[in-house]
Design an enzyme around this catalytic site. Structure first.
Site, PDB file in Angstrom:
ATOM      1  N   CYS A 239       0.816  -1.211   0.000  1.00  0.00           N
ATOM      2  CA  CYS A 239       0.000   0.000   0.000  1.00  0.00           C
ATOM      3  C   CYS A 239       0.855   1.270   0.000  1.00  0.00           C
ATOM      4  O   CYS A 239       1.920   1.317   0.602  1.00  0.00           O
ATOM      5  CB  CYS A 239      -0.883   0.044   1.239  1.00  0.00           C
ATOM      6  SG  CYS A 239      -1.899  -1.415   1.418  1.00  0.00           S
TER       7      CYS A 239
ATOM      8  N   TRP B 137      -2.958  -2.546  -1.685  1.00  0.00           N
ATOM      9  CA  TRP B 137      -2.517  -3.865  -2.157  1.00  0.00           C
ATOM     10  C   TRP B 137      -3.211  -4.852  -1.230  1.00  0.00           C
ATOM     11  O   TRP B 137      -2.877  -4.936  -0.047  1.00  0.00           O
ATOM     12  CB  TRP B 137      -0.995  -3.941  -2.060  1.00  0.00           C
ATOM     13  CG  TRP B 137      -0.384  -5.148  -2.692  1.00  0.00           C
ATOM     14  CD1 TRP B 137      -0.034  -5.281  -4.005  1.00  0.00           C
ATOM     15  CD2 TRP B 137      -0.018  -6.380  -2.055  1.00  0.00           C
ATOM     16  NE1 TRP B 137       0.525  -6.523  -4.221  1.00  0.00           N
ATOM     17  CE2 TRP B 137       0.547  -7.219  -3.048  1.00  0.00           C
ATOM     18  CE3 TRP B 137      -0.111  -6.864  -0.749  1.00  0.00           C
ATOM     19  CZ2 TRP B 137       1.013  -8.491  -2.772  1.00  0.00           C
ATOM     20  CZ3 TRP B 137       0.358  -8.142  -0.484  1.00  0.00           C
ATOM     21  CH2 TRP B 137       0.914  -8.947  -1.491  1.00  0.00           C
TER      22      TRP B 137
ATOM     23  N   ARG C 159       4.779   0.765  -6.157  1.00  0.00           N
ATOM     24  CA  ARG C 159       4.719  -0.110  -4.994  1.00  0.00           C
ATOM     25  C   ARG C 159       3.770  -1.295  -5.223  1.00  0.00           C
ATOM     26  O   ARG C 159       3.832  -2.278  -4.502  1.00  0.00           O
ATOM     27  CB  ARG C 159       4.271   0.680  -3.759  1.00  0.00           C
ATOM     28  CG  ARG C 159       5.279   1.724  -3.332  1.00  0.00           C
ATOM     29  CD  ARG C 159       4.728   2.589  -2.228  1.00  0.00           C
ATOM     30  NE  ARG C 159       4.531   1.852  -0.989  1.00  0.00           N
ATOM     31  CZ  ARG C 159       5.459   1.635  -0.074  1.00  0.00           C
ATOM     32  NH1 ARG C 159       6.682   2.081  -0.275  1.00  0.00           N
ATOM     33  NH2 ARG C 159       5.185   0.981   1.027  1.00  0.00           N
TER      34      ARG C 159
ATOM     35  N   HIS D 127      20.526 -34.343 -13.312  1.00  0.00           N
ATOM     36  CA  HIS D 127      19.842 -34.933 -12.150  1.00  0.00           C
ATOM     37  C   HIS D 127      18.338 -34.650 -12.166  1.00  0.00           C
ATOM     38  O   HIS D 127      17.688 -34.782 -11.150  1.00  0.00           O
ATOM     39  CB  HIS D 127      20.469 -34.411 -10.855  1.00  0.00           C
ATOM     40  CG  HIS D 127      21.925 -34.742 -10.741  1.00  0.00           C
ATOM     41  ND1 HIS D 127      22.368 -36.028 -10.538  1.00  0.00           N
ATOM     42  CD2 HIS D 127      23.026 -33.969 -10.852  1.00  0.00           C
ATOM     43  CE1 HIS D 127      23.695 -36.025 -10.509  1.00  0.00           C
ATOM     44  NE2 HIS D 127      24.119 -34.787 -10.699  1.00  0.00           N
TER      45      HIS D 127
ATOM     46  N   GLU E  54       8.789 -12.607 -13.430  1.00  0.00           N
ATOM     47  CA  GLU E  54       7.975 -11.573 -12.782  1.00  0.00           C
ATOM     48  C   GLU E  54       7.395 -10.567 -13.761  1.00  0.00           C
ATOM     49  O   GLU E  54       6.321 -10.043 -13.505  1.00  0.00           O
ATOM     50  CB  GLU E  54       8.718 -10.886 -11.622  1.00  0.00           C
ATOM     51  CG  GLU E  54       9.902 -10.063 -11.988  1.00  0.00           C
ATOM     52  CD  GLU E  54      10.558  -9.444 -10.755  1.00  0.00           C
ATOM     53  OE1 GLU E  54       9.891  -9.214  -9.745  1.00  0.00           O
ATOM     54  OE2 GLU E  54      11.769  -9.167 -10.833  1.00  0.00           O
TER      55      GLU E  54
ATOM     56  N   LYS F 236       6.476  -3.442  -4.944  1.00  0.00           N
ATOM     57  CA  LYS F 236       7.888  -3.081  -4.950  1.00  0.00           C
ATOM     58  C   LYS F 236       8.523  -3.323  -3.599  1.00  0.00           C
ATOM     59  O   LYS F 236       9.634  -3.819  -3.494  1.00  0.00           O
ATOM     60  CB  LYS F 236       8.027  -1.603  -5.356  1.00  0.00           C
ATOM     61  CG  LYS F 236       9.461  -1.088  -5.381  1.00  0.00           C
ATOM     62  CD  LYS F 236      10.219  -1.678  -6.547  1.00  0.00           C
ATOM     63  CE  LYS F 236      11.660  -1.247  -6.583  1.00  0.00           C
ATOM     64  NZ  LYS F 236      12.466  -2.152  -7.433  1.00  0.00           N
TER      65      LYS F 236
ATOM     66  N   ASN G  58      -1.338   1.140   5.955  1.00  0.00           N
ATOM     67  CA  ASN G  58      -0.473   0.131   5.329  1.00  0.00           C
ATOM     68  C   ASN G  58       0.003  -0.792   6.438  1.00  0.00           C
ATOM     69  O   ASN G  58       0.523  -0.316   7.445  1.00  0.00           O
ATOM     70  CB  ASN G  58       0.719   0.822   4.642  1.00  0.00           C
ATOM     71  CG  ASN G  58       1.729  -0.170   4.089  1.00  0.00           C
ATOM     72  OD1 ASN G  58       1.416  -1.342   3.884  1.00  0.00           O
ATOM     73  ND2 ASN G  58       2.939   0.302   3.850  1.00  0.00           N
ATOM     74  N   GLY G  59      -0.180  -2.097   6.266  1.00  0.00           N
ATOM     75  CA  GLY G  59       0.251  -3.040   7.303  1.00  0.00           C
ATOM     76  C   GLY G  59      -0.851  -4.062   7.532  1.00  0.00           C
ATOM     77  O   GLY G  59      -1.786  -4.179   6.730  1.00  0.00           O
TER      78      GLY G  59
ATOM     79  N   GLU H 117      18.714 -15.112 -11.152  1.00  0.00           N
ATOM     80  CA  GLU H 117      18.199 -13.758 -11.290  1.00  0.00           C
ATOM     81  C   GLU H 117      17.575 -13.547 -12.672  1.00  0.00           C
ATOM     82  O   GLU H 117      16.519 -12.924 -12.797  1.00  0.00           O
ATOM     83  CB  GLU H 117      19.343 -12.757 -11.023  1.00  0.00           C
ATOM     84  CG  GLU H 117      19.026 -11.290 -11.253  1.00  0.00           C
ATOM     85  CD  GLU H 117      17.871 -10.755 -10.416  1.00  0.00           C
ATOM     86  OE1 GLU H 117      17.406 -11.450  -9.507  1.00  0.00           O
ATOM     87  OE2 GLU H 117      17.412  -9.631 -10.713  1.00  0.00           O
TER      88      GLU H 117
ATOM     89  N   LYS I 272      13.703 -12.481 -13.284  1.00  0.00           N
ATOM     90  CA  LYS I 272      13.295 -11.297 -14.068  1.00  0.00           C
ATOM     91  C   LYS I 272      12.248 -11.692 -15.099  1.00  0.00           C
ATOM     92  O   LYS I 272      11.240 -11.007 -15.257  1.00  0.00           O
ATOM     93  CB  LYS I 272      14.490 -10.682 -14.803  1.00  0.00           C
ATOM     94  CG  LYS I 272      15.462  -9.863 -14.009  1.00  0.00           C
ATOM     95  CD  LYS I 272      14.968  -8.532 -13.519  1.00  0.00           C
ATOM     96  CE  LYS I 272      14.292  -8.651 -12.188  1.00  0.00           C
ATOM     97  NZ  LYS I 272      15.075  -8.617 -11.005  1.00  0.00           N
TER      98      LYS I 272
HETATM   99  O1  M6R Z   1      13.603  -4.006  -1.260  1.00  0.00           O
HETATM  100  P1  M6R Z   1      14.208  -5.375  -1.184  1.00  0.00           P
HETATM  101  O2  M6R Z   1      15.502  -5.476  -1.915  1.00  0.00           O
HETATM  102  O3  M6R Z   1      14.322  -5.889   0.209  1.00  0.00           O
HETATM  103  O4  M6R Z   1      13.175  -6.312  -1.953  1.00  0.00           O
HETATM  104  C1  M6R Z   1      13.382  -7.695  -2.020  1.00  0.00           C
HETATM  105  C2  M6R Z   1      12.494  -8.338  -3.059  1.00  0.00           C
HETATM  106  O5  M6R Z   1      11.144  -8.116  -2.761  1.00  0.00           O
HETATM  107  C3  M6R Z   1      12.778  -7.789  -4.468  1.00  0.00           C
HETATM  108  O6  M6R Z   1      14.118  -7.964  -4.831  1.00  0.00           O
HETATM  109  C4  M6R Z   1      11.890  -8.511  -5.507  1.00  0.00           C
HETATM  110  O7  M6R Z   1      12.265  -9.851  -5.616  1.00  0.00           O
HETATM  111  C5  M6R Z   1      11.974  -7.806  -6.861  1.00  0.00           C
HETATM  112  N1  M6R Z   1      10.675  -7.678  -7.428  1.00  0.00           N
HETATM  113  C6  M6R Z   1      12.797  -8.536  -7.844  1.00  0.00           C
HETATM  114  O8  M6R Z   1      12.847  -7.915  -9.086  1.00  0.00           O
END
Ligand code: M6R
Length: 610
Positions: free
Chosen positions: A2, A75, A27, A506, A490, A605, A99-100, A483, A487
């Site tokens: 949020c 959110w 966010r 394996h 997501e 985010k 938020n929370g 990674e 990417k």
């Molecule tokens: O703000 P942070 O680096 O702690 O966030 C960690 C993850 O939520 C963040 O890296 C997430 O995996 C990204 N969407 C990846 O692109």
């Protein structure tokens, strides 16, 4: 998660609040809303499911006017995305944005229902504003109503209240969810994150857990739940509003990918003593004695930041000869990790607000470990909880998919490895000088990769309809394969997995057929011949190879069209180069598929709840 914006002043609050919400869009959210007190001192609320554009449409039909107000992007946690569940939530003269997560909301709700309270949403938030109204009806002072409400809540919150009866005042509070106060002239801003208020002020106070702030045009005070006053620490933000804009790029993510050479320079520039050819990380606050005592290093993070930690394990163990454990923050505290005062625990986070990472850091603090943070957002919660910090200087990262935060984390971790190794006497000055020289050459090589990546767009067109992708690598590039797969998943919603290439036989080799693109990261060195064999195994089963290689002479990997040659770099720094085409591949596939690249579905985010 949020996004919260609040404004108190004399200007048009509605446009400031809407602009603030737009700047927090990254966010992640599923509904939006706004409340202001109008000229006739009447509270007006407009909210709806969907994007801010939907809220703006609704505002055209029901225009609002007013100076003081609050706004929110939701959110969903408790209750599906819907108009009724969107914030702000109202009870009598009060509205709140939150938020929370209020963990005891069900008990509080049923107690209120027994008293005759009717609820109009499924959210945990609505109990907060109902409780404030109940306290108010007992005849208490407004601030005391908020304090007595907050005392009943278990869980996490950043909240901002607006009261029709006090139209020129906002009350806000935080516990384990981010909230900042921006200071203007005769006006104040509340926000979940800095970009929301950058056009108006760069002076901010980061609220601490337990803080309650009362802001009006005349000024502000910060108190705690026991009503003691606290003096504010005012921070000067060195980001500017343009840094949080697209600057002609189609998406923030693309802009942020191309910003990486600059971000990397900014991250190492302030950490190098060019005269002495040494690394200096004064904000890390680790003495030589403390370094000499370190028996074990924990690197803890989530998502992309976790992949940075996995990469750094190779650097630190090799250069410093100290054992390193890398943990997912969400798992760490539940496995009773063994720590002493000779354990160095480093949390890695772009936002500095991730709830799981924060809890892992708390575990380290409770067990007496040396706790430090690598974060991008100055003054964020993790930075303030830790005894020392290395800031990455990526600037604001708006795209939900982390790009420049990752490469700057790799640089920060490389600097940390050099610092520890040198201080422990395990890296002589000559070797340190070579490492620093190699680091200085990296931004130029990153520029070269970014400008030589046209082929990646062809790959994107060729493979955009694939259902699955495999990413293979060995050694320090293995986390980069993870990674790359993250990417792609997501932002394009294509299933992808990263594997250590040696593991293929394996299990995952069973997946290989002519429909499976396999991205292979091939670093020169001891493991090169081995990964080449893995490539042949994929080819023999009809898999489509996309190869990232380090030298033209490695052409035997495949046809010219299937491989991209990257500049050579030291083994510890080559992850910075291999990462870039993988980010671009994910970006171009997602853009071609027409997904919401900067705000992928279901993602936030900054994940501020567990
Ligand atoms: O703000 P942070 O680096 O702690 O966030 C960690 C993850 O939520 C963040 O890296 C997430 O995996 C990204 N969407 C990846 O692109």
């Amino acid at each position: 998660m949020c996004g919260i914006v609040g404004f108190v002043g004399a200007r048009d609050g509605v446009s400031i609040l809407l602009e603030g919400l737009k700047r927090l869009e990254y966010r992640g959210y599923d509904s939006a809303g706004i409340a202001v007190v109008g000229e006739q001192q009447e509270l007006q609320v407009v909210r709806c499911q969907g994007k801010i554009a939907a809220l703006e449409e609704r505002l055209q039909r029901h225009p609002l006017a007013g100076a003081t107000g609050i706004a929110h992007t939701r959110w969903a946690t408790h209750g599906k995305p819907s108009d009724d569940n969107a914030h702000p939530h109202r009870s009598g003269p009060f509205v709140v944005v939150h938020n929370g997560i209020i963990e005891n909301y069900a008990d509080l709700k049923s107690a209120l229902e027994q008293e005759g309270c009717a609820f109009s949403s499924e959210t945990d938030t609505e109990v907060i504003v109902k409780l404030v109204e109940r306290e108010w009806n007992l005849g208490k002072d407004y601030l005391q109503c908020v304090v007595d409400t907050l005392r009943q809540l278990r869980g996490s919150y950043a909240v901002v209240f607006l009261n029709e009866k006090r139209p020129h005042e906002l009350i806000a509070a935080r516990k384990e969810s981010p909230l900042i106060l921006g200071l203007g002239r005769g006006e104040y801003f509340l926000a979940s994150d800095v970009p929301a208020i950058l056009p108006y002020t760069r002076e901010v106070v980061y609220l601490d857990d337990g803080d309650i702030v009362c802001a009006s045009r005349e000024g502000f005070v910060i108190e705690s739940l026991d009503r003691g006053r606290r003096e504010p620490n005012i921070h000067q933000i060195d980001w500017n509003p343009v840094m949080a804009e697209k600057a002609g790029y189609k998406h923030f993510m693309l802009k942020e990918i191309y910003e990486q050479p600059r971000a990397v320079i900014d991250t190492f520039r302030s950490a190098l003593d060019f005269d002495k050819v040494q690394v200096c990380l004064p904000d890390l606050r680790l003495s030589k004695g403390q370094i000499a005592d370190i028996e074990k290093v924990f690197l803890i993070a989530c998502g992309t930041s976790y992949h940075a930690g996995l990469t750094a394990k190779y650097m630190i163990e090799n250069m410093c000869k100290i054992p390193v454990e890398v943990d997912l923050a969400s798992e760490f505290r539940y496995r009773a990790p063994l720590m002493t005062d000779r354990t160095l625990l480093i949390v890695i986070s772009q936002s500095g607000e991730t709830a799981d990472t924060r809890a892992a850091l708390q575990e380290g603090l409770d067990k007496g470990a040396l706790c430090r943070a690598i974060v991008n957002v100055v003054g964020s919660t993790l930075a303030r909880m830790s005894s020392g910090v290395i800031y990455t200087h990526a600037g604001p990262e708006i795209g939900v998919a982390s790009t420049k935060a990752f490469t700057t984390q790799l640089v920060a971790l490389y600097l940390l490895s050099l610092q520890l190794a040198y201080s422990l006497g395990r890296m002589p000055q000559e070797e340190l000088s070579i490492h620093i020289r190699e680091l200085l050459e990296i931004p130029g090589k990153m520029e070269a990769v970014l400008s030589g990546c046209a082929k990646v767009e062809d790959w994107a067109r060729q493979y955009m309809h694939a259902k699955d992708f495999l990413y293979l690598a060995r050694g320090i590039l293995y986390p980069i394969a993870l990674e790359g797969a993250l990417k792609l998943k997501e932002i394009s919603y294509i299933h992808a997995e990263g594997y250590a290439a040696g593991e293929m036989k394996h299990g995952p080799i069973a997946l290989i057929d002519e429909d499976m693109p396999v991205v292979v990261l091939m670093q020169r060195g001891a493991l090169y011949e081995k990964i080449l064999s893995n490539v042949q195994e994929v080819r023999a089963r009809g898999g489509q190879i996309i190869a990232l290689i380090e030298r033209e002479s490695d052409a035997k990997v495949g046809g010219e069209d299937d491989q991209l040659v990257l500049p050579e770099a030291s083994p510890w720094l080559s992850p910075l180069l291999f990462t870039l085409p993988l980010q671009l591949l994910a970006y171009h596939i997602a853009a071609l598929r027409g997904t919401d690249v900067d705000q992928p579905r279901n993602l936030a985010k900054s994940v501020t709840v567990e």
